[in-house]
Structure formats: structure tokens, C-alpha cells
Write an enzyme that holds these catalytic residues in place. Structure first.
Site, mmCIF file in Angstrom:
data_model
loop_
_atom_site.group_PDB
_atom_site.id
_atom_site.type_symbol
_atom_site.label_atom_id
_atom_site.label_comp_id
_atom_site.label_asym_id
_atom_site.label_seq_id
_atom_site.Cartn_x
_atom_site.Cartn_y
_atom_site.Cartn_z
ATOM 1 C CG HIS A 180 -3.743 -3.146 -4.421
ATOM 2 N ND1 HIS A 180 -3.682 -1.949 -4.084
ATOM 3 C CD2 HIS A 180 -3.371 -2.866 -5.221
ATOM 4 C CE1 HIS A 180 -2.240 -1.839 -3.579
ATOM 5 N NE2 HIS A 180 -2.336 -2.274 -5.062
ATOM 6 C CD GLU A 211 0.378 -6.294 -4.528
ATOM 7 O OE1 GLU A 211 0.996 -5.944 -5.874
ATOM 8 O OE2 GLU A 211 -0.762 -4.697 -3.926
#
Ligand code: PEP
Length: 257
Positions: free
Chosen positions: A101, A173
Site C-alpha cells: 500500500h 491506486e
């Protein structure tokens, strides 16, 4: 309508980040489960902080919702103060884990080498990694989005077996869209994800490329999920803010209804 290829089951994942007490996690499940109980068309997953994993184990085990962690350290045990291992996650029945992430890459300095090690370790432990890739705004403005994201993705895929590659989940993302309210347009997200799928096809062939599930993440909410999921290469969403409330996350999981 499903997004993507009908052979790929849509997957909507909550990333609760560092939010919720154990009591709040329990009451979320109590409110959320009835709202999605008749939805068997979408894989729904909640990735929670470590302290809530046993709450999710208790609340979700008899449901159609899976749960995951947001991090681990890829060594079985040892002197790694503050870290949690994969055997510790296995003990809690964890099925998924987020890897790479952007918050971990940027705030905790996780590099591509560690991300690659973590993806392989998660597979070896039988826990499904959710591999995140994404560009900063300056990289997007410099036209480096696809090269950067494909580089992150292909480096993390090194050393995986064909069987592992076939189940991979990649979340695209864009960093500038996470938690900012700015969503990439559905067309922009599709363009990047389509290029990432082509990069997989070039290196690993069409069977793998057609099987990998790609998610978009970055300010996904009930108002924009349908348009994102209607894109041919978008198979799911990784959701932060809009996953924290049961009705909002249920609307995302029920985007086809
Ligand atoms: C995320 O945490 O991965 C994310 C996409 O957050 P948000 O939905 O809040 O932008």
C-alpha cells in the site's frame, strides 16, 4: 452488470487503515452482514487492524464475507519488535493481506524488494496478497504512470509460480486519489489497468493476464462505483474512507443491485 471479464469474480475490499475499536468493528459487522447477505456475486473482504482480527473471525466466519490484515513481516519469528508474522495471522484464520500500500511505501519506507518478498511469503503461507501499485501526482504529470506502476507490479510478481500468478489481485491506486476525494476518471483507471494487464500478458501470457483481478482504489464511493466497475478491465475496488460505514460499504458490495 459485472465489470471486467465475466470469468473474473468482482472483488470489493475494505481497507480500514488505523480506524475502529474492537467494539466498533463488531457493531459494523452486525449492521453490515444483513445488508449483503443475499449477495453471492461479489467477493467481499474486510482488511482490518490486527487488534480487530479475532473480532472479525468471530463475526464473519459463518458469513460470505472474508477478512484480511493490512501488513505483516515476512519472517516466521524473531527479534522484530512491533512486527506480526504470517503464522500469527494464520492462527487468526486470516485469508487476505494487503501488500505494498502506498501508505506503507511512503510512510514506512517499504521498497519493491520488500514488497516482492512479502508477496511470495504470503502465497507460501496460503494467505492471498492484494498487491498495491500507484503513482504520485508528479509522476502522473511527467507521463510516467504506466512505466512506474508496471515496474512496481512486475517486480512484485518475480518468483511466483503459475498457480500463484493466476490468483493474483492487483490494486491500482493513484496516490493523489487516496483519501483526497479526487477519483481518477473511470476512463483513466481503465487505461492504466488495461496497460497493466497487457504488461502481464507480455511477460506471462494471456492465461495469466486474463485471470489476474485488477482493482481500482482512490476515493471510491457509492456514487462512482458503478461507472468504475463497468470498465472492461476493472474487476473490483479497494476502498478506504467509504468502507468505514456499514451502509456505504454495503452499497459498494451491492453495486450491481
Ligand atoms: C485506500 O486506503 O487504499 C484507499 C483507496 O482509500 P480511500 O478510498 O479513502 O481513497
Amino acid at each position: 452488470m459485472n465489470g471486467g471479464n465475466s470469468l473474473r469474480t468482482p472483488i470489493i475490499i475494505a481497507n480500514w487503515k488505523m480506524y475502529k475499536t474492537r467494539a466498533e468493528a463488531a457493531s459494523f459487522c452486525d449492521a453490515f452482514l444483513p445488508l449483503i447477505a443475499d449477495n453471492n456475486d461479489v467477493d467481499a473482504v474486510i482488511c482490518a487492524p490486527f487488534t480487530q482480527l479475532d473480532v472479525l473471525q468471530n463475526r464473519l466466519s459463518a458469513s460470505n464475507v472474508a477478512y484480511g490484515a493490512q501488513n505483516f513481516y515476512p519472517v516466521a519469528e524473531g527479534a522484530f519488535t512491533g512486527e506480526v508474522s504470517l503464522p500469527m495471522l494464520q492462527e487468526l484464520g486470516v485469508q487476505y493481506v494487503i501488500v505494498g500500500h502506498s501508505e506503507r511505501r511512503e510512510l514506512f519506507k517499504e521498497d519493491n524488494a520488500l514488497v516482492q518478498q512479502k508477496v511470495k511469503a504470503a502465497y507460501t503461507a496460503g494467505i492471498q496478497p492484494i498487491l498495491c501499485v500507484g503513482e504520485r501526482l508528479d509522476q502522473r504529470e511527467a507521463g510516467e504512470t504506466i512505466a512506474h506502476c508496471a515496474g512496481q507490479m512486475l517486480s512484485a510478481m518475480e518468483g511466483l509460480s503459475e498457480a500463484e500468478l493466476l490468483t493474483l489481485i492487483v490494486a491500482y491506486e493513484p496516490i493523489w486519489a487516496i483519501g483526497t476525494g479526487k477519483t481518477a476518471t473511470a476512463a483513466d483507471a481503465q487505461e492504466v489497468i488495461s496497460a497493466l494487464r497487457s504488461a502481464v500478458a507480455e511477460k506471462y501470457g494471456n492465461t495469466v493476464a486474463d485471470a489476474v483481478r485488477f482493482q481500482y482504489g482512490g476515493s471510491v464511493k457509492p456514487e462512482n462505483i458503478a461507472e468504475l466497475m463497468a470498465q472492461p478491465d476493472i474487476d473490483g475496488a479497494l476502498v478506504g474512507g467509504a468502507s468505514l460505514k456499514p451502509d456505504s460499504f454495503a452499497q459498494l458490495v451491492n453495486y450491481q443491485k
